[in-house]
Design a protein around this motif. Structure first.
Motif, PDB file in Angstrom:
ATOM      1  N   LEU A 110      23.152  47.622  45.390  1.00 45.89           N
ATOM      2  CA  LEU A 110      23.114  47.911  46.828  1.00 45.89           C
ATOM      3  C   LEU A 110      21.940  47.202  47.490  1.00 45.89           C
ATOM      4  CD1 LEU A 110      23.995  51.722  46.877  1.00 45.89           C
ATOM      5  CD2 LEU A 110      25.421  49.817  47.690  1.00 45.89           C
ATOM      6  N   LYS A 111      20.798  47.178  46.821  1.00 50.01           N
ATOM      7  CA  LYS A 111      19.613  46.552  47.400  1.00 50.01           C
ATOM      8  C   LYS A 111      19.617  45.037  47.208  1.00 50.01           C
ATOM      9  CE  LYS A 111      14.694  46.933  47.948  1.00 50.01           C
ATOM     10  NZ  LYS A 111      13.490  47.720  47.672  1.00 50.01           N
ATOM     11  N   TYR A 112      20.033  44.593  46.033  1.00 51.01           N
ATOM     12  CA  TYR A 112      20.046  43.161  45.698  1.00 51.01           C
ATOM     13  C   TYR A 112      21.427  42.784  45.168  1.00 51.01           C
ATOM     14  CZ  TYR A 112      14.961  43.660  45.779  1.00 51.01           C
ATOM     15  OH  TYR A 112      13.664  43.924  46.139  1.00 51.01           O
ATOM     16  N   PRO A 113      22.370  42.430  46.035  1.00 45.45           N
ATOM     17  CA  PRO A 113      23.741  42.158  45.582  1.00 45.45           C
ATOM     18  C   PRO A 113      23.915  40.852  44.792  1.00 45.45           C
ATOM     19  CG  PRO A 113      23.570  41.947  47.970  1.00 45.45           C
ATOM     20  CD  PRO A 113      22.250  42.445  47.493  1.00 45.45           C
ATOM     21  N   GLU A 114      22.955  39.953  44.865  1.00 49.87           N
ATOM     22  CA  GLU A 114      23.037  38.715  44.076  1.00 49.87           C
ATOM     23  C   GLU A 114      22.655  39.046  42.638  1.00 49.87           C
ATOM     24  OE1 GLU A 114      23.789  35.613  45.621  1.00 49.87           O
ATOM     25  OE2 GLU A 114      24.138  36.765  47.439  1.00 49.87           O
ATOM     26  N   ALA A 115      23.511  38.691  41.687  1.00 50.50           N
ATOM     27  CA  ALA A 115      23.277  39.034  40.289  1.00 50.50           C
ATOM     28  C   ALA A 115      23.920  37.977  39.402  1.00 50.50           C
ATOM     29  CB  ALA A 115      23.857  40.416  39.998  1.00 50.50           C
ATOM     30  N   THR A 116      23.834  38.193  38.108  1.00 51.56           N
ATOM     31  CA  THR A 116      24.565  37.354  37.154  1.00 51.56           C
ATOM     32  C   THR A 116      25.278  38.272  36.167  1.00 51.56           C
ATOM     33  OG1 THR A 116      22.704  37.133  35.624  1.00 51.56           O
ATOM     34  CG2 THR A 116      22.955  35.401  37.291  1.00 51.56           C
ATOM     35  N   VAL A 117      26.338  37.745  35.576  1.00 50.83           N
ATOM     36  CA  VAL A 117      27.020  38.452  34.502  1.00 50.83           C
ATOM     37  C   VAL A 117      27.134  37.529  33.302  1.00 50.83           C
ATOM     38  CG1 VAL A 117      28.322  40.010  36.009  1.00 50.83           C
ATOM     39  CG2 VAL A 117      29.351  37.846  35.299  1.00 50.83           C
ATOM     40  N   SER A 118      27.057  38.125  32.143  1.00 48.93           N
ATOM     41  CA  SER A 118      27.376  37.416  30.912  1.00 48.93           C
ATOM     42  C   SER A 118      28.794  37.850  30.563  1.00 48.93           C
ATOM     43  CB  SER A 118      26.398  37.810  29.805  1.00 48.93           C
ATOM     44  OG  SER A 118      26.780  37.191  28.593  1.00 48.93           O
ATOM     45  N   TRP A 119      29.699  36.890  30.650  1.00 48.29           N
ATOM     46  CA  TRP A 119      31.121  37.155  30.438  1.00 48.29           C
ATOM     47  C   TRP A 119      31.625  36.219  29.361  1.00 48.29           C
ATOM     48  CZ3 TRP A 119      34.946  40.409  30.992  1.00 48.29           C
ATOM     49  CH2 TRP A 119      36.263  39.970  31.021  1.00 48.29           C
ATOM     50  N   ARG A 120      31.934  36.779  28.197  1.00 47.37           N
ATOM     51  CA  ARG A 120      32.466  35.997  27.077  1.00 47.37           C
ATOM     52  C   ARG A 120      31.565  34.821  26.733  1.00 47.37           C
ATOM     53  NH1 ARG A 120      38.742  36.391  29.052  1.00 47.37           N
ATOM     54  NH2 ARG A 120      38.969  38.589  28.536  1.00 47.37           N
ATOM     55  N   GLY A 121      30.254  35.082  26.749  1.00 49.83           N
ATOM     56  CA  GLY A 121      29.276  34.076  26.362  1.00 49.83           C
ATOM     57  C   GLY A 121      28.844  33.136  27.463  1.00 49.83           C
ATOM     58  N   GLU A 122      29.384  33.290  28.653  1.00 53.01           N
ATOM     59  CA  GLU A 122      29.047  32.420  29.790  1.00 53.01           C
ATOM     60  C   GLU A 122      28.253  33.220  30.828  1.00 53.01           C
ATOM     61  OE1 GLU A 122      31.404  29.805  33.215  1.00 53.01           O
ATOM     62  OE2 GLU A 122      32.549  30.880  31.696  1.00 53.01           O
ATOM     63  N   GLU A 123      27.175  32.627  31.339  1.00 54.97           N
ATOM     64  CA  GLU A 123      26.388  33.245  32.411  1.00 54.97           C
ATOM     65  C   GLU A 123      26.971  32.800  33.752  1.00 54.97           C
ATOM     66  OE1 GLU A 123      23.700  35.446  32.247  1.00 54.97           O
ATOM     67  OE2 GLU A 123      24.202  35.558  30.122  1.00 54.97           O
ATOM     68  N   ILE A 124      27.326  33.755  34.602  1.00 56.38           N
ATOM     69  CA  ILE A 124      27.998  33.454  35.869  1.00 56.38           C
ATOM     70  C   ILE A 124      27.259  34.146  37.007  1.00 56.38           C
ATOM     71  CG2 ILE A 124      30.166  33.676  37.156  1.00 56.38           C
ATOM     72  CD1 ILE A 124      31.533  33.927  34.307  1.00 56.38           C
ATOM     73  N   ALA A 125      26.918  33.378  38.040  1.00 60.74           N
ATOM     74  CA  ALA A 125      26.282  33.948  39.235  1.00 60.74           C
ATOM     75  C   ALA A 125      27.346  34.670  40.056  1.00 60.74           C
ATOM     76  CB  ALA A 125      25.629  32.845  40.060  1.00 60.74           C
ATOM     77  N   VAL A 126      27.012  35.889  40.493  1.00 61.95           N
ATOM     78  CA  VAL A 126      27.961  36.708  41.258  1.00 61.95           C
ATOM     79  C   VAL A 126      27.269  37.346  42.452  1.00 61.95           C
ATOM     80  CG1 VAL A 126      29.440  37.250  39.269  1.00 61.95           C
ATOM     81  CG2 VAL A 126      27.526  38.770  39.841  1.00 61.95           C
ATOM     82  N   ARG A 127      28.082  37.817  43.362  1.00 64.74           N
ATOM     83  CA  ARG A 127      27.617  38.633  44.488  1.00 64.74           C
ATOM     84  C   ARG A 127      28.428  39.923  44.456  1.00 64.74           C
ATOM     85  NH1 ARG A 127      24.555  38.480  48.861  1.00 64.74           N
ATOM     86  NH2 ARG A 127      25.132  39.735  50.637  1.00 64.74           N
ATOM     87  N   ALA A 128      27.743  41.062  44.517  1.00 69.16           N
ATOM     88  CA  ALA A 128      28.396  42.367  44.448  1.00 69.16           C
ATOM     89  C   ALA A 128      28.664  42.889  45.843  1.00 69.16           C
ATOM     90  CB  ALA A 128      27.508  43.343  43.689  1.00 69.16           C
ATOM     91  N   ARG A 129      29.803  43.562  45.969  1.00 73.16           N
ATOM     92  CA  ARG A 129      30.160  44.184  47.240  1.00 73.16           C
ATOM     93  C   ARG A 129      30.677  45.589  46.966  1.00 73.16           C
ATOM     94  NH1 ARG A 129      34.928  43.827  49.766  1.00 73.16           N
ATOM     95  NH2 ARG A 129      35.641  42.144  48.424  1.00 73.16           N
ATOM     96  N   LEU A 130      30.038  46.591  47.614  1.00 78.63           N
ATOM     97  CA  LEU A 130      30.491  47.971  47.507  1.00 78.63           C
ATOM     98  C   LEU A 130      31.811  48.101  48.247  1.00 78.63           C
ATOM     99  CD1 LEU A 130      29.870  50.931  46.660  1.00 78.63           C
ATOM    100  CD2 LEU A 130      28.758  51.182  48.896  1.00 78.63           C
TER     101      LEU A 130
END
Length: 169
Positions: A110-130
């Motif tokens: 909620l405070k910092y929607p810019e994040a990353t995910v590790s998905w199947r060994g790959e790092e991916i930049a994401v933006r979260a939305r409630l």
């Protein structure tokens, strides 16, 4: 062996195991124990396999979310179950195993929607939305179809479980 029925037997055992895990995961005992055990095991296995494996992903798809801590400002890594969506986005369900408070990672997003995910060994930049309103209602139905114990989690808490969509940046 062709025609032996082994494949269908294995698939049947997999469905039975999934139903058993769903039943156990909907209990209050699981809600007390799992938050202390599941993320720790997932984190360990994820590190040992170079980001390629999450132990809990044997039952549910999973990713590791790296978000900025809402209070600390430091990176926070959290293994989470997710619902992969068409188009490469993910739905995250802030169930906290049916415990009263929102999980910390939801406040971070909620405070910092810019994040990353590790998905199947790959790092991916994401933006979260409630998700809210009709969009949330559609996502909640999909989450319940995907993992029915979420309904038991929602019944146990007074708060509305937060749903986030993570989209690639």
């Amino acid at each position: 062996m062709p025609g032996s029925g082994l494949a269908s037997s294995t698939a049947g055992e997999g469905r039975l195991l999934r139903r058993l895990v769903q039943k156990v995961s909907a209990t209050r005992t699981f809600a007390r124990i799992a938050p202390h055990v599941v993320p720790a095991l997932d984190g360990l296995v994820h590190r040992l396999t170079g980001g390629k494996v999450l132990l809990s992903a044997r039952m549910l798809p999973g990713l590791v979310l790296t978000a900025t801590g809402a209070r600390s400002g430091q990176p926070r890594r959290t293994p989470l179950a997710c619902l992969p969506e068409e188009g490469g986005s993910w739905l995250l369900i802030g169930s906290n195993f049916g415990r009263p408070g929102h999980p910390a990672w939801t406040g971070n997003l909620l405070k910092y929607p810019e994040a990353t995910v590790s998905w199947r060994g790959e790092e991916i930049a994401v933006r979260a939305r409630l998700l809210r309103g009709a969009e949330r209602a559609r996502a909640w139905r999909a989450a319940l179809a995907f993992w029915p114990p979420y309904a038991a989690y929602q019944e146990r808490v007074e708060r509305e479980i937060r749903l986030f969509r993570l989209e690639r940046r």
